[in-house]
Structure formats: structure tokens, C-alpha cells
Scaffold this motif. Structure first.
Motif, PDB file in Angstrom:
ATOM      1  N   LEU A 128       0.815  -1.216   0.000  1.00 13.45           N
ATOM      2  CA  LEU A 128       0.000   0.000   0.000  1.00 13.45           C
ATOM      3  C   LEU A 128       0.845   1.260   0.000  1.00 13.45           C
ATOM      4  O   LEU A 128       0.443   2.294  -0.551  1.00 13.45           O
ATOM      5  CB  LEU A 128      -0.937  -0.013   1.214  1.00 13.45           C
ATOM      6  N   PHE A 176      -6.395  10.811  -4.810  1.00 10.88           N
ATOM      7  CA  PHE A 176      -6.096   9.675  -3.933  1.00 10.88           C
ATOM      8  C   PHE A 176      -6.512  10.009  -2.507  1.00 10.88           C
ATOM      9  O   PHE A 176      -6.101  11.029  -1.947  1.00 10.88           O
ATOM     10  CB  PHE A 176      -4.602   9.366  -3.999  1.00 10.88           C
ATOM     11  N   GLU A 177      -7.339   9.128  -1.926  1.00 11.46           N
ATOM     12  CA  GLU A 177      -7.775   9.275  -0.535  1.00 11.46           C
ATOM     13  C   GLU A 177      -7.312   8.045   0.239  1.00 11.46           C
ATOM     14  O   GLU A 177      -7.720   6.915  -0.053  1.00 11.46           O
ATOM     15  CB  GLU A 177      -9.306   9.387  -0.454  1.00 11.46           C
ATOM     16  N   ASP A 178      -6.470   8.298   1.206  1.00 11.94           N
ATOM     17  CA  ASP A 178      -5.967   7.218   2.063  1.00 11.94           C
ATOM     18  C   ASP A 178      -6.385   7.519   3.496  1.00 11.94           C
ATOM     19  O   ASP A 178      -5.836   8.413   4.140  1.00 11.94           O
ATOM     20  CB  ASP A 178      -4.445   7.115   1.950  1.00 11.94           C
ATOM     21  N   THR A 188      -6.545   5.057   5.892  1.00 12.84           N
ATOM     22  CA  THR A 188      -6.177   3.887   6.690  1.00 12.84           C
ATOM     23  C   THR A 188      -5.320   4.330   7.870  1.00 12.84           C
ATOM     24  O   THR A 188      -4.653   5.375   7.838  1.00 12.84           O
ATOM     25  CB  THR A 188      -5.394   2.873   5.847  1.00 12.84           C
ATOM     26  N   ARG A 213      -9.626   5.311  -3.500  1.00 14.35           N
ATOM     27  CA  ARG A 213      -9.887   5.443  -2.073  1.00 14.35           C
ATOM     28  C   ARG A 213      -9.519   4.137  -1.370  1.00 14.35           C
ATOM     29  O   ARG A 213      -9.953   3.057  -1.768  1.00 14.35           O
ATOM     30  CB  ARG A 213     -11.364   5.768  -1.818  1.00 14.35           C
ATOM     31  N   VAL A 214      -8.721   4.277  -0.321  1.00 11.75           N
ATOM     32  CA  VAL A 214      -8.316   3.131   0.502  1.00 11.75           C
ATOM     33  C   VAL A 214      -8.698   3.460   1.938  1.00 11.75           C
ATOM     34  O   VAL A 214      -8.285   4.506   2.471  1.00 11.75           O
ATOM     35  CB  VAL A 214      -6.804   2.859   0.395  1.00 11.75           C
ATOM     36  N   VAL A 262     -10.846  -1.111  -0.801  1.00  9.19           N
ATOM     37  CA  VAL A 262     -10.128  -0.490  -1.912  1.00  9.19           C
ATOM     38  C   VAL A 262     -11.150  -0.185  -2.993  1.00  9.19           C
ATOM     39  O   VAL A 262     -11.831  -1.090  -3.491  1.00  9.19           O
ATOM     40  CB  VAL A 262      -9.029  -1.411  -2.460  1.00  9.19           C
TER      41      VAL A 262
END
Length: 378
Positions: free
Chosen positions: A251, A267-269, A271, A308-309, A319
Motif C-alpha cells: 500500500l 487519492f484518498e488514504d 487507513t 480510495r483506501v 479499496v
């Protein structure tokens, strides 16, 4: 005769039938020989019939209990069945000889002992007693030998099946090695040429944008060669437990993948940085995003993409790759496709205990959504 025997063996008998049926036959024998009037011979004969219910667990003790019924009540079924059981379950020579002689003596000696016949009758009785004692022993040993041969045949069949599987694995390993050589010779050569041409453009051009694009192409070519060498190594290992040849993407490598994708990606993370996930799960998540971006380049050029994660409470890792409709002003690259990308991603997710769904959206775009557990399924 063999057809009848085969039908009897395959008939769906209830599980209690082999235990109860001998007792019932022996009871009928006791009543037919001794009648229904109470007597010592009748009680001993009925006792010999009843104890047959325990003949498989205590074969020798049951046989000894049936001998008084044979000697006094002149019954046959109970002692012969008990001796047959000893031959099947306890095929010891001394034991069979001893129990056979006991049955012959119990049959030969008259009751009461004063009722001896002539010498001729005595000889015939002795021969009859020996034959009656030898018959259940011979039949029991025959049945036991047949069972042993059947078990041996099953073992040989299983061994042959294992050999066939080993041969198939060997053929598969040879084919994998051949495919590995073909893949390396064809793909590696072409990608190496791409990398060399990009390097030449990067050195010779004065245009900064062209130099940056050539650098990106060269970097992608090098990474492709690294992954190709890894896959070739896996193929040549033919399924053996080998260590990874190169570090596998996780990741943490997603930002760089998105940067090199040449797409308009948000990108959206969300986590947790300290979340514990297995390497297989992180690798599968990376490959899901990678394949989804490849499909966007093929089928929706110029579209906006959202990657998006996120961590879903109680459900593991989510994911999601969502893109809008293609931009008609951007020409399609015409990249070839085999139609196996999403199928492979779904199989990978299911093997880890997760799920994957892919479908069009109301806006005319497409979404790929995968869920993976925190740990891979054993």
C-alpha cells in the motif's frame, strides 16, 4: 452366483442388521432343536444365541459361552458363528487350533457321556466334528484374506493416483519452465528496447517535458523488468516454496503508482498508519488499483479517477477505484486486452477471504470495489 452376492453386498442394509441377524438365526435354531418347553438345554441354547450380540467385541469369550449349548442342546448356529468371528478377527494359528478342537470335542462327546455308539458311529462322529470345526475357520480366513486383498488393492490404487499426480506436476513444471523462457526472451527484449530508446531521448532532447516523459518511461520499463524477473522466477520454481526474488509492492507504493499512471487521479488514504495487515492482502490491494488504472487508460481515457483506501470497522480493508465517463476529445490508446484482469482480481480476493465487485455507474463511469480481511485466509 456372483451377481447375487454383489447385490447382497450393495443392498442398503441397516447398520444393526449384521449384529442382530446372527442372534435371531441362533434363537430360531435353539427353539427348533429344543422346543419351547423350559429345560436346561433350551436355556443354554438361548444364552448362546443372545451372547452373539457381543461376538465382535469379545469373540473368544462368546465362543466359550456357546459351547455348553452345542454340547447339551445340540445347537449349531451360535458356536459356528462364534468360531467364524474368531477366524475373521483373531487369526492366530494357536488360537484357531485350540478353539477348533474345543468345538470338535463339544460336538463329538455325547450328552450324557454314556451314550456312546458303535466304533463305526464313533468314527463318523469324529470326522463330522472335525469337518464342522474346520469349515467356519476356513470361511473366516477366506473372508479376512479377501478383505486384506481389497485393502491392498485400494492402497495400490491410491499409490497409482499419487504417481499420476506427481507425473502431472512434473509435466506442469516443465511447461512452466518453457513458458518462463518464452516470456523472458520475448517480453524482456521488447521492454529493454523501450528503456534504451527512452534513455536516448532523455539524453538527446532539450525539451524539459519530453525529458521528464522519457524518464518516466524508462523508470516504468525498469520496474516492469523487475516484476517480469520475479514472475519468471515463480514460474520456474513450479510452485515450490521459494523466497521472493524482489520486494513486492504494498500500500505504501500506491502514491508512486498513481504518480506514474499519467491519469487525473485523486487519492484518498484513510487507513491507520499502524494497521496490521498481511503482505498478501496489501499486495492484492495494490494489484487491484494497478489493474483498475490500466482499465481506465484503455476504456475511459481522459476521465477523472478517484482512488480510495480505507479501513472498515469489522470488515477489513476497502479499496475502491471510481472513474467518470471518457473524454471524447482524448483519443483511445488502442491497448490490447485479454478480458482476464477483473476475473483474476476477483479470484485473488476470494482466495484471501475477500470480495470484489465491478460495475458501471449512473454517471457513465465505472467502479471497482474490493474488500479484504485483515489477515489472509489459511
Amino acid at each position: 452366483m456372483s451377481t447375487v452376492a454383489a447385490r447382497l453386498r450393495t443392498f442398503p442394509w441397516p447398520p444393526w442388521a449384521p449384529v442382530v441377524a446372527p442372534m435371531l438365526f441362533a434363537t430360531a435354531d435353539a427353539l427348533l432343536v429344543n422346543g419351547t418347553a423350559p429345560s436346561l438345554a433350551l436355556w443354554l441354547s438361548l444364552l448362546a444365541a443372545v451372547v452373539l450380540l457381543w461376538r465382535r467385541r469379545f469373540p473368544v469369550a462368546v465362543f466359550l459361552v456357546t459351547l455348553p449349548g452345542l454340547h447339551i442342546g445340540y445347537i449349531w448356529f451360535a458356536p459356528l458363528i462364534a468360531l467364524y468371528t474368531i477366524a475373521v478377527r483373531r487369526p492366530d494359528r494357536r488360537l484357531l487350533l485350540g478353539t477348533g478342537l474345543l468345538l470338535a470335542v463339544a460336538h463329538f462327546v455325547p450328552y450324557p457321556a454314556s451314550q456312546w455308539g458303535s466304533a463305526r458311529q464313533t468314527g463318523l462322529s469324529a470326522a463330522d466334528a472335525l469337518v464342522n470345526a474346520a469349515t467356519p475357520i476356513a470361511l473366516g480366513l477366506l473372508v479376512r484374506t479377501r478383505r486384506e486383498l481389497a485393502d491392498r488393492l485400494d492402497e495400490l490404487t491410491s499409490s497409482r493416483a499419487r504417481e499420476d499426480r506427481l507425473l502431472a506436476d512434473q509435466v506442469l513444471a516443465t511447461e512452466r519452465a518453457r513458458l518462463a523462457r518464452e516470456m523472458h526472451d520475448v517480453v524482456a527484449h521488447q521492454v529493454s528496447l523501450i528503456s534504451l530508446q527512452a534513455g536516448a531521448v532523455q539524453v538527446s532532447t532539450d525539451d524539459s517535458r519530453a525529458r521528464a516523459g522519457a524518464g518516466t518511461i524508462r523508470e516504468l520499463s525498469v520496474r516492469t523488468l523487475d516484476e517480469l524477473r520475479h514472475m519468471v522466477g515463480i514460474l520456474r520454481a513450479a510452485g515450490a516454496d521459494t523466497e521472493e526474488l524482489t520486494p513486492q509492492p504494498r500500500l505504501a507504493d500506491l502514491p508512486r503508482l498513481i504518480e506514474l499512471s499519467a491519469l487525473d487521479v485523486a487519492f484518498e488514504d484513510v487507513t491507520a498508519p499502524d494497521a496490521r495487515r498481511s503482505e498478501a492482502v496489501e499486495r492484492a490491494a495494490f494489484r487491484t488499483v494497478q489493474e483498475a488504472l490500466t482499465n481506465v487508460r484503455k476504456h475511459a481515457p481522459g476521465s477523472k479517477v478517484l482512488v480510495r483506501v480505507a479501513e472498515e470497522r469489522g470488515r477489513g480493508l476497502l479499496v475502491e477505484v471510481r472513474n467518470g465517463p471518457a473524454d471524447s476529445a482524448v483519443p483511445a490508446p488502442g491497448l490490447p486486452g485479454g478480458g482476464h484482469g477483473l476475473v483474476g482480481l476477483r479470484e485473488r480476493a476470494q482466495s484471501l477471504g475477500g470480495t470484489l465487485e465491478a460495475h458501471t455507474t449512473e454517471e457513465g463511469g465505472f467502479v471497482v470495489r474490493a474488500r479484504f480481511p485483515r489477515e489472509e485466509r489459511p
